[in-house]
Design an enzyme around this catalytic site. Sequence first.
Site, PDB file in Angstrom:
ATOM      1  N   LYS A   9      -9.057  -2.660  -3.086  1.00  0.00           N
ATOM      2  CA  LYS A   9      -9.848  -2.804  -1.851  1.00  0.00           C
ATOM      3  C   LYS A   9     -10.800  -1.613  -1.741  1.00  0.00           C
ATOM      4  CE  LYS A   9      -7.984  -1.565   2.054  1.00  0.00           C
ATOM      5  NZ  LYS A   9      -8.918  -0.490   2.501  1.00  0.00           N
ATOM      6  N   ASP A 138      -4.053  -2.768   6.890  1.00  0.00           N
ATOM      7  CA  ASP A 138      -4.711  -3.117   5.636  1.00  0.00           C
ATOM      8  C   ASP A 138      -4.177  -4.403   5.012  1.00  0.00           C
ATOM      9  OD1 ASP A 138      -6.384  -0.986   5.780  1.00  0.00           O
ATOM     10  OD2 ASP A 138      -5.556   0.107   4.070  1.00  0.00           O
TER      11      ASP A 138
END
Length: 295
Positions: A9, A138
């Site tokens: 990410k 997240d």
Amino acid sequence: MITEFAPAKLNLYLHVTGRRADGYHDLDSLVAFAGVGDSITLEPSENFDFFIDGPQAGALANEPTDSNLAVRAAKALADLTNKNLNVKITLTKKLPIASGIGGGSSDAAATLRALAKHWSLPPNDRRILEAAAKQGQDVPVCLKVENNYMTATGTEPACDLPYADIVLVNPNKALPTPGVYKHYKMLGRDFSPHAQLKQAPKDLATLIAELKARSNDLTLAAIDSEPMVGSVLKALEATDNCLLSRMSGSGATCFGFYADRNAARNAASQILAAHPDWWVVQSYIPCRSDPRQNY
């Protein structure tokens, strides 16, 4: 057997926009996913088993199994669905840990996707998102592997982005997030405005121009915490044809944009030759609107 990719990410920009009463900071960040990552393999088993292999497995050798985000996510979904966790999960770890590219969160999200397939749960089952949310902000971002904005109120879908060749570099230094935020508070910097893109960039040059008008507000704090972050950024900037270099998340991984695959390949080779002890990977950010660029 079910295998799920757990991509890195990347925070293409990250603005700290305020601080809440509980002491945590509000963010505005554009998140995309790279073509490099870990993987989760799930197989039926008589009991629950969890294994880690891969080039970065050693960094997790002393971690208790129950503290791994993938395990926590699996147990949370099993509890929410009243399912028996009779599976063997193997995490193939390729991303460095505590590196600002969401490795653990992406692993947890991939585990939830694999379990959803194993248990024939619909992808939009609210219990999957609930299990993800229990593991931190997240993990929900990583569930769909789509461009997102992380904001003070949660996540929002982001526009499509052009395909981009990139190089990711980590000095093989773990950089825990709490320490970076401690340094950020010590710096006493002003908060930044929200800066979501007004429209989808038409090409890579437009995306780079938009990102240059934004920043990662945690960069100086990360360099204070670990000076090697500054060395990594300089190494990227020194390569030929680097369009932009930036730190992801709270570091220590940084990435550079390049005009094409050859430029990225040459840059990765140049950095690795100068720093053979660093983690250096040539990769890309796919374009979702072009099926040829999918993972």
